[in-house]
Design an enzyme around this catalytic site. Structure first.
Site, short mmCIF file in Angstrom:
data_model
loop_
_atom_site.label_atom_id
_atom_site.label_comp_id
_atom_site.label_asym_id
_atom_site.label_seq_id
_atom_site.Cartn_x
_atom_site.Cartn_y
_atom_site.Cartn_z
N PHE A 183 -106.13 -0.85 66.09
CA PHE A 183 -105.88 -2.19 65.55
C PHE A 183 -104.83 -2.91 66.41
O PHE A 183 -103.77 -2.38 66.67
CB PHE A 183 -105.39 -2.07 64.10
CG PHE A 183 -105.02 -3.40 63.48
CD1 PHE A 183 -106.01 -4.34 63.21
CD2 PHE A 183 -103.71 -3.71 63.18
CE1 PHE A 183 -105.69 -5.56 62.65
CE2 PHE A 183 -103.38 -4.94 62.62
CZ PHE A 183 -104.37 -5.86 62.34
N GLN A 184 -105.17 -4.10 66.86
CA GLN A 184 -104.32 -4.95 67.70
C GLN A 184 -103.89 -4.24 69.00
O GLN A 184 -102.78 -4.42 69.48
CB GLN A 184 -103.09 -5.43 66.92
CG GLN A 184 -103.46 -6.41 65.81
CD GLN A 184 -102.28 -7.12 65.20
OE1 GLN A 184 -101.15 -6.62 65.23
NE2 GLN A 184 -102.53 -8.30 64.64
N LYS A 234 -95.02 1.66 70.12
CA LYS A 234 -94.15 1.69 68.94
C LYS A 234 -93.37 3.00 68.85
O LYS A 234 -92.20 3.01 68.43
CB LYS A 234 -95.00 1.47 67.69
CG LYS A 234 -94.19 1.04 66.47
CD LYS A 234 -95.10 0.54 65.36
CE LYS A 234 -94.27 0.04 64.17
NZ LYS A 234 -95.16 -0.46 63.07
N GLU A 290 -96.95 -17.71 70.03
CA GLU A 290 -96.41 -16.98 71.17
C GLU A 290 -96.52 -17.77 72.48
O GLU A 290 -95.67 -17.61 73.36
CB GLU A 290 -97.12 -15.62 71.32
CG GLU A 290 -96.81 -14.63 70.22
CD GLU A 290 -97.79 -14.71 69.05
OE1 GLU A 290 -97.73 -13.81 68.18
OE2 GLU A 290 -98.62 -15.65 69.02
N MET A 300 -106.56 -38.17 82.51
CA MET A 300 -106.77 -37.86 83.93
C MET A 300 -108.21 -37.44 84.19
O MET A 300 -108.81 -37.82 85.21
CB MET A 300 -105.80 -36.77 84.39
CG MET A 300 -105.88 -36.49 85.88
SD MET A 300 -105.48 -37.93 86.92
CE MET A 300 -103.69 -37.81 86.98
#
Length: 562
Positions: free
Chosen positions: A112-113, A162, A50, A477
């Site tokens: 969940f999630q 959802k 993602e 760097m």
């Protein structure tokens, strides 16, 4: 018409003229993906992660000027977008990120999630929403796109539970103006027309009287499409021009008035010019710490005109004598109309003398392969017509210094956040958005490892991206800072030869080359540019190669080491 919330998302994307979406599916956003299955006019790019999707949407937006769109699921899918959202926020890139969320009845129950992604992203978005009423979903999406592209652009997140995606609503189509939007009334203190005109007249008087002007151009010039106006303005008042990192391409890199980048790794001529000018005209720039360094010693001989669309930037980092809050394209058009045409004077000769005395140089090469030479040869072979993305670090600075960007939206890099792992995802978005241009991502080995999994996306879609890996087997760097400011104590910055990048490319079905000397550079780059397929070139450079010039942190910008 009756549609589910998920179907309404797809219809609203059509309204906004969206035909590309970057994303990664998951349980909480499955209804939207199911609706997307039937949308043959919208292409979905499946990335490996993602974060890669968000960087790709960002690169797409920077390369095209359109709004980038991302789909991600709830929980870890949503949190994986956070770095990409913050990157876009810092560099004023228009994104709309859609995240799925657990059903409304499960919110706040550690389901969940489940993650409160609107709470997480509140500081790094222009606005965000959690949709609690399905009937409001279309209007929220329309608002989100308008907010993302209007004024100072930026990312907007829409979190959709959802059950809202599955709810059936009465959808009313709308006609949407997807053009670049800048409202005339945005902030009552600065956006009243009489206030703008008064500031413009004061600026005109200052410009006409000054003898040593400098124009400091930032990313806002590219965003507003004011590049031609900037050239016309500089040529009319005979002002040398310097750019921030985000401003590269805003003014042609080959123009005789161009001095190069300003600030920590800017050219000596730019830093000397800013330090000695009597009028500094900042256009679409935010006076970041990497430009200003020691604020009380910055442009101490100059009056400062600051033109920016965001009123919060005016006077934030540097005291401004003449603030002008508005779209830089419109303000420049007005200034061009009003200012007197100047003639070259001793100041212009001084700038040319500094250019001759202090050109960018390689320093003392440490190995057989010189990174600056690679970038110069890349510019020569592409005739400056490629889109260049970068990772962050030495690779980024060498590219900014030695590739001449003549056109807007051809240099794509993470400026404000300095996001390692940004470049490859951004290259994917730029390549999809601008198939007429060859896209090259310049990376260091440390940055490249962070999101090298996006080679899977490059391979899957057969994107003809050239990936340059400047491999110094170190975090270059950070190692440079350790050498200069920490007595050479290289604490955990030596990476070693733990990855064979040519073999890694082969694992993804991508052609790989390895370059070890300057003599091999031209032939390898020519071959890669002739191949209309993904290519990776590993360039073996010495770990002690340094980026110069450099202003030590906290020093005035005219105190330069090289």
């Amino acid at each position: 018409m009756k549609l589910t919330g998920a179907q309404a998302v797809i219809e609203c994307l059509r309204e906004q003229g969206v035909d590309i979406v970057f994303g990664f599916p998951g349980g909480a956003i499955l209804p939207v993906y199911d609706a997307l299955y039937d949308a043959k006019d919208i292409t979905h790019i499946l990335t490996a992660h993602e974060q890669g999707a968000t960087h790709a949407a960002d690169g797409y937006a920077r390369a095209t000027g359109k709004v980038g769109v991302v789909f991600a699921t709830s929980g870890p899918g949503a949190t994986n977008t956070v770095t990409g959202i913050a990157t876009a926020y810092m560099d004023s890139v228009p994104l709309v990120v859609f995240t799925g969320q657990v059903a409304s009845s499960l919110l706040g129950k550690d389901s969940f999630q489940e993650v409160d992604i609107t709470g997480v992203t509140a500081p790094i978005t222009k606005h965000n929403y959690i949709v609690k009423d399905a009937e409001r979903l279309p209007d929220i999406i329309r608002q989100a796109f308008k907010i993302a592209r209007s004024g100072r652009p930026g990312p907007v997140l829409i979190d959709i539970p959802k059950d809202i995606q599955n709810a059936v609503i009465d959808y009313q189509p709308a006609q949407v103006d997807t053009s670049y939007v800048n409202e005339d009334i945005f902030h009552p203190q600065f956006y009243r027309k009489e206030e703008i005109e008064r500031s413009v007249q004061e600026a005109v008087e200052a410009i006409n009287k000054c003898e040593r002007p400098v124009i400091y151009a930032g990313g806002g010039v590219n965003i507003s499409g004011a590049n031609r106006e900037l050239v016309a303005f500089a040529e009319k008042i005979k002002a040398p021009v310097t750019c921030s990192l985000m401003g590269l391409g805003a003014f042609p890199g080959t123009h005789p008035y161009f001095m190069g980048m300003v600030g920590m790794h800017g050219t000596r001529v730019s830093n000397y010019a800013v330090s000695n000018c009597d009028l500094l005209i900042a256009i679409g720039a935010r006076f970041s710490d990497r430009v200003v360094s020691k604020a009380e010693k910055f442009a101490t001989h100059a009056r400062i005109i600051h033109i920016d669309i965001d009123p919060a930037e005016l006077g934030k980092n540097i005291d401004t004598h003449i603030p002008i809050c508005g779209d830089v394209k419109k303000i420049l058009q007005r200034l061009i109309e009003l200012v007197d045409e100047k003639q070259p004077n001793g100041w212009n000769k001084q700038i040319e003398d500094w250019k001759k005395a202090h050109p960018l140089r390689y320093g003392t090469p440490k190995g057989k392969l010189t990174p600056q030479y690679i970038i110069e040869k890349l510019y020569e072979l592409t005739a400056g017509k490629a889109i260049i993305t970068t990772e962050v670090g030495q690779n980024q600075m060498w590219t900014a210094q030695f590739y001449k960007f003549d056109e807007p939206r051809t240099f794509i890099s993470s400026g404000g956040l300095g996001t390692m792992g940004y470049g490859l995802g951004a290259a994917i978005g730029a390549c999809i958005g601008r198939p007429d241009r060859r896209v090259i991502n310049v990376a260091g080995d440390g940055s490249f490892k962070m999101n090298s999994t996006e080679l899977a996306t490059v391979s899957r879609y057969k994107l003809p991206i050239i990936q340059l890996v400047l491999n110094n087997q170190a975090l270059g760097m950070v190692r440079q800072w350790q050498r200069l400011f920490y007595n050479g104590r290289f604490s955990y910055t030596t990476l070693g030869s733990d990855v064979d990048f040519v073999k890694l490319a082969d694992a993804y079905g991508i052609k790989g080359f390895r370059v070890t000397s300057n003599e091999e550079v031209e032939g390898t780059l020519k071959q890669a540019l002739e191949m209309q397929q993904p290519v990776l070139i590993e360039c073996m450079i010495h770990p002690d190669e340094m980026v110069y010039p450099m202003v030590p942190p906290g020093a005035p910008i005219d105190e330069i080491i090289d």
